[in-house]
Design an enzyme around this catalytic site. Structure first.
Site, PDB file in Angstrom:
ATOM      1  N   HIS A  30     -14.588  -0.113   3.411  1.00  7.54           N
ATOM      2  CA  HIS A  30     -14.613  -0.358   5.197  1.00  7.54           C
ATOM      3  C   HIS A  30     -13.215  -0.185   5.727  1.00  7.54           C
ATOM      4  O   HIS A  30     -12.267  -0.330   5.089  1.00  7.54           O
ATOM      5  CB  HIS A  30     -15.032  -1.866   5.284  1.00  7.54           C
ATOM      6  CG  HIS A  30     -14.398  -2.981   4.714  1.00  7.54           C
ATOM      7  ND1 HIS A  30     -13.100  -3.473   5.330  1.00  7.54           N
ATOM      8  CD2 HIS A  30     -14.529  -3.826   3.572  1.00  7.54           C
ATOM      9  CE1 HIS A  30     -12.512  -4.373   4.757  1.00  7.54           C
ATOM     10  NE2 HIS A  30     -13.402  -4.732   3.788  1.00  7.54           N
TER      11      HIS A  30
ATOM     12  N   ASP B 290     -12.489  -1.516   8.851  1.00  8.67           N
ATOM     13  CA  ASP B 290     -11.724  -2.655   9.727  1.00  8.67           C
ATOM     14  C   ASP B 290     -11.122  -3.506   8.998  1.00  8.67           C
ATOM     15  O   ASP B 290     -11.001  -3.721   7.780  1.00  8.67           O
ATOM     16  CB  ASP B 290     -13.160  -3.473  10.430  1.00  8.67           C
ATOM     17  CG  ASP B 290     -14.146  -4.002   9.265  1.00  8.67           C
ATOM     18  OD1 ASP B 290     -14.687  -3.425   8.128  1.00  8.67           O
ATOM     19  OD2 ASP B 290     -14.633  -5.332   9.625  1.00  8.67           O
TER      20      ASP B 290
ATOM     21  N   ASP C 184      -6.876  -5.746   1.731  1.00  7.23           N
ATOM     22  CA  ASP C 184      -8.385  -5.637   2.334  1.00  7.23           C
ATOM     23  C   ASP C 184      -8.591  -4.847   3.558  1.00  7.23           C
ATOM     24  O   ASP C 184      -8.825  -5.359   4.658  1.00  7.23           O
ATOM     25  CB  ASP C 184      -8.652  -7.327   2.695  1.00  7.23           C
ATOM     26  CG  ASP C 184     -10.077  -7.161   2.593  1.00  7.23           C
ATOM     27  OD1 ASP C 184     -11.160  -6.333   2.232  1.00  7.23           O
ATOM     28  OD2 ASP C 184     -10.848  -8.448   3.045  1.00  7.23           O
TER      29      ASP C 184
ATOM     30  N   GLU D 110     -17.171  -4.643   8.390  1.00 11.67           N
ATOM     31  CA  GLU D 110     -17.505  -5.371   7.204  1.00 11.67           C
ATOM     32  C   GLU D 110     -17.210  -6.843   7.357  1.00 11.67           C
ATOM     33  O   GLU D 110     -17.587  -7.817   6.715  1.00 11.67           O
ATOM     34  CB  GLU D 110     -17.097  -4.704   6.050  1.00 11.67           C
ATOM     35  CG  GLU D 110     -17.503  -5.464   4.651  1.00 11.67           C
ATOM     36  CD  GLU D 110     -16.387  -6.521   4.318  1.00 11.67           C
ATOM     37  OE1 GLU D 110     -16.556  -7.160   3.251  1.00 11.67           O
ATOM     38  OE2 GLU D 110     -15.421  -6.889   4.695  1.00 11.67           O
ATOM     39  N   GLU D 111     -16.009  -6.838   8.151  1.00 11.26           N
ATOM     40  CA  GLU D 111     -15.452  -8.446   8.062  1.00 11.26           C
ATOM     41  C   GLU D 111     -15.885  -9.430   9.019  1.00 11.26           C
ATOM     42  O   GLU D 111     -15.449 -10.607   9.347  1.00 11.26           O
ATOM     43  CB  GLU D 111     -13.892  -8.390   8.667  1.00 11.26           C
ATOM     44  CG  GLU D 111     -13.134  -7.485   7.363  1.00 11.26           C
ATOM     45  CD  GLU D 111     -12.676  -8.208   6.376  1.00 11.26           C
ATOM     46  OE1 GLU D 111     -13.302  -9.195   6.078  1.00 11.26           O
ATOM     47  OE2 GLU D 111     -12.052  -7.500   5.334  1.00 11.26           O
TER      48      GLU D 111
ATOM     49  N   GLU E 188     -12.895  -2.634  -3.137  1.00 12.12           N
ATOM     50  CA  GLU E 188     -12.392  -3.849  -2.670  1.00 12.12           C
ATOM     51  C   GLU E 188     -11.309  -4.555  -3.516  1.00 12.12           C
ATOM     52  O   GLU E 188     -11.271  -3.894  -4.451  1.00 12.12           O
ATOM     53  CB  GLU E 188     -13.514  -4.880  -2.579  1.00 12.12           C
ATOM     54  CG  GLU E 188     -14.487  -4.739  -1.517  1.00 12.12           C
ATOM     55  CD  GLU E 188     -13.953  -5.553  -0.353  1.00 12.12           C
ATOM     56  OE1 GLU E 188     -13.093  -5.841  -0.195  1.00 12.12           O
ATOM     57  OE2 GLU E 188     -14.966  -5.333   0.537  1.00 12.12           O
TER      58      GLU E 188
ATOM     59  N   HIS F 141      -6.475 -11.203   3.961  1.00 11.48           N
ATOM     60  CA  HIS F 141      -6.684 -12.000   5.376  1.00 11.48           C
ATOM     61  C   HIS F 141      -5.633 -12.856   5.746  1.00 11.48           C
ATOM     62  O   HIS F 141      -5.592 -13.785   6.629  1.00 11.48           O
ATOM     63  CB  HIS F 141      -8.046 -12.924   5.242  1.00 11.48           C
ATOM     64  CG  HIS F 141      -9.212 -12.075   5.255  1.00 11.48           C
ATOM     65  ND1 HIS F 141     -10.518 -12.836   5.372  1.00 11.48           N
ATOM     66  CD2 HIS F 141      -9.562 -10.838   5.044  1.00 11.48           C
ATOM     67  CE1 HIS F 141     -11.497 -11.970   4.948  1.00 11.48           C
ATOM     68  NE2 HIS F 141     -10.733 -10.717   4.891  1.00 11.48           N
TER      69      HIS F 141
END
Length: 363
Positions: A76, A78, A103, A133-134, A162, A339
Site C-alpha cells: 500500500h 498510504d 509501514d 489501507e490505513e 508489510e 505508526h
C-alpha cells in the site's frame, strides 16, 4: 506552505534504501495518494517488459512472459497522518527515519526495484500498489480492485510486503468486533431500588471475559494465539441517574482455521447466559490460512531462509486468500515501529529484502 503541483520523480536506478527515502518524501496520508500514485505510474510506464494499468490511486503492473506460475507482489502507498516526521532522515548508523519508512514504503521500494531490475523473472509477476489501507476497509484500494478488476489480482502465490523484519509471516488472524448491550431501568440514584442498573448488568460479561482461556491453533506448523478482550465500555446518563443501557465492545482475534460464521457462533456461545439484550457485529474481517504448503511458498521459504512465523494481526493477505491466492507477509522493517513518531527502518534490512527476492525470482 503550499504543496508543489509538479509530480515527484522516482529514480528506479537507486537501490531500495535510496528509493525508500524518495517515497517517504512524497506525503501520502490515506486518501491523499494521487501524487505518489502518479510518481509510481510514471516510473513504471517506460519499462517495456511491463503492462501498466490504473484504477483511482492504485497502480498495477504485470509481466506477460507465458510462465506457468504467477506471483503477486503487493503493497500500500498510504501512511497514517504525518507527525513532524517528513522529510526522511538518514543517520550515520544507516537507519532511515520518517513516516512510512517501516509501514510500508520500504516494502514498496523493494517492489519497484524488482519491477525495474528483473525484466525476465523465472515466474510471471504482478506488482500491485494500492491506496487507503490505513483507514476503514470500505476505502481500501485492494478491496476495490478485487471487486472491480479481480483478474488483475490473479496469481498462484502472493507476497504482501508489510513489515516483518524480513521474516516470513504466514496468513493472518481474523478480527471480529461486537457490541454487547445490556438493559436496565432508569431511576434517580437516590432511589436506586426503583430502577435496574444496566452497567451492573454487564458484570457477567466482564467476568466471562476475565475467565476466558484463549485457544491456540497450529496450522501449517505455525501456532496462532487467539484473544478475546473488552476494548471499550459505555454507559451512564448523568451523575444522579441509574443507567438503563450499557454497551461493552469486545474484540475477538481468531485463528484462520475458523470461518467468519464459526467465529461469530463462538462469541454467541461464550456470552450465552450473560444477560446480553443485543449482540451487534460492528466490524468483521476473516483471517487467511498461511498457505505454506503451496509449492511456490515452499520455494520462497527456501530462497529467503529463516523460520516462518504466524501473523498476529490482520493484513490484506486475507483479501488474496478470499480470491483463492495463498499469501504471506514478507518485508523490511519492524512492525513494532509502525505508526510511531520515531518510525524508522535499517537500510541494510531493505537491501537484504531486495536481494532475497531478486535471488528467488532469477534462480
Amino acid at each position: 506552505m503550499e504543496r508543489s503541483t509538479q509530480t515527484p520523480v522516482l529514480d528506479l536506478s537507486l537501490d531500495a534504501a535510496g528509493l525508500t527515502a524518495q517515497l517517504v518524501d512524497i506525503p501520502s496520508v490515506s486518501q491523499d495518494e494521487k501524487a505518489i500514485a502518479d510518481a509510481v505510474e510514471n516510473a513504471l510506464r517506460p519499462l517495456a517488459h511491463l503492462t501498466v494499468t490504473r484504477d483511482g490511486n492504485a497502480v498495477v503492473a504485470r509481466t506477460e512472459l507465458g510462465h506457468k506460475e504467477r506471483v503477486v507482489l503487493a503493497g500500500h502507498l498510504d501512511t497514517v497522518p504525518i507527525a513532524g516526521n517528513v522529510p526522511s532522515r538518514l543517520d550515520q548508523d544507516g537507519v532511515l527515519w520518517g513516516c512510512g519508512t517501516t509501514d510500508m514504503k520500504s516494502g514498496v521500494a523493494v517492489q519497484l526495484r524488482i519491477a525495474a531490475t528483473v525484466p525476465a523473472p523465472n515466474r510471471d509477476l504482478t506488482f500491485v500498489f494500492y491506496d487507503a489501507e490505513e483507514i476503514s476497509a470500505e476505502h481500501n484500494g485492494l478491496k476495490r480492485l478485487a471487486e472491480r478488476h479481480p483478474k488483475w489480482l490473479e496469481g498462484d502465490f502472493a507476497i504482501l510486503l508489510e513489515p516483518t523484519d524480513t521474516q516470513v509471516e504466514g496468513g493472518c488472524q481474523g478480527t471480529l468486533r461486537v457490541l454487547l448491550r445490556t438493559e436496565g431501568e432508569r431511576a434517580h440514584s437516590a432511589r436506586s431500588w426503583m430502577g435496574a442498573n444496566a452497567i451492573h448488568a454487564a458484570a457477567p460479561i466482564l467476568a466471562r471475559l476475565a475467565a476466558y482461556e484463549p485457544r491456540r491453533a497450529v496450522i501449517d506448523g505455525l501456532e496462532y494465539r487467539e484473544g478475546l478482550n473488552a476494548v471499550g465500555i459505555e454507559g451512564g446518563v448523568a451523575g444522579n441517574v441509574v443507567p438503563d443501557s450499557c454497551t461493552v465492545t469486545v474484540n475477538f482475534r481468531y485463528a484462520p482455521d475458523r470461518t467468519q460464521e464459526q467465529a461469530l457462533d463462538h462469541l454467541r456461545e461464550v456470552f450465552d447466559g450473560c444477560g446480553v439484550a443485543e449482540l451487534t457485529v460492528d466490524d468483521h474481517s476473516p483471517g487467511a490460512l498461511p498457505g505454506l504448503s503451496h509449492p511456490a511458498a515452499k520455494a520462497f521459504m527456501e530462497a529467503v531462509g529463516g523460520v516462518p512465523l504466524p501473523k498476529f494481526g490482520w493484513t490484506d493477505v486475507a483479501r488474496f486468500s478470499a480470491l483463492g491466492v495463498p499469501a504471506v507477509n514478507y518485508g523490511p522493517g519492524d512492525a513494532l515501529l509502525a505508526h510511531k513518531k520515531d518510525e524508522r527502518v535499517a537500510t541494510e534490512r531493505i537491501i537484504h529484502c531486495e536481494e532475497r527476492l531478486r535471488a528467488w525470482l532469477t534462480d
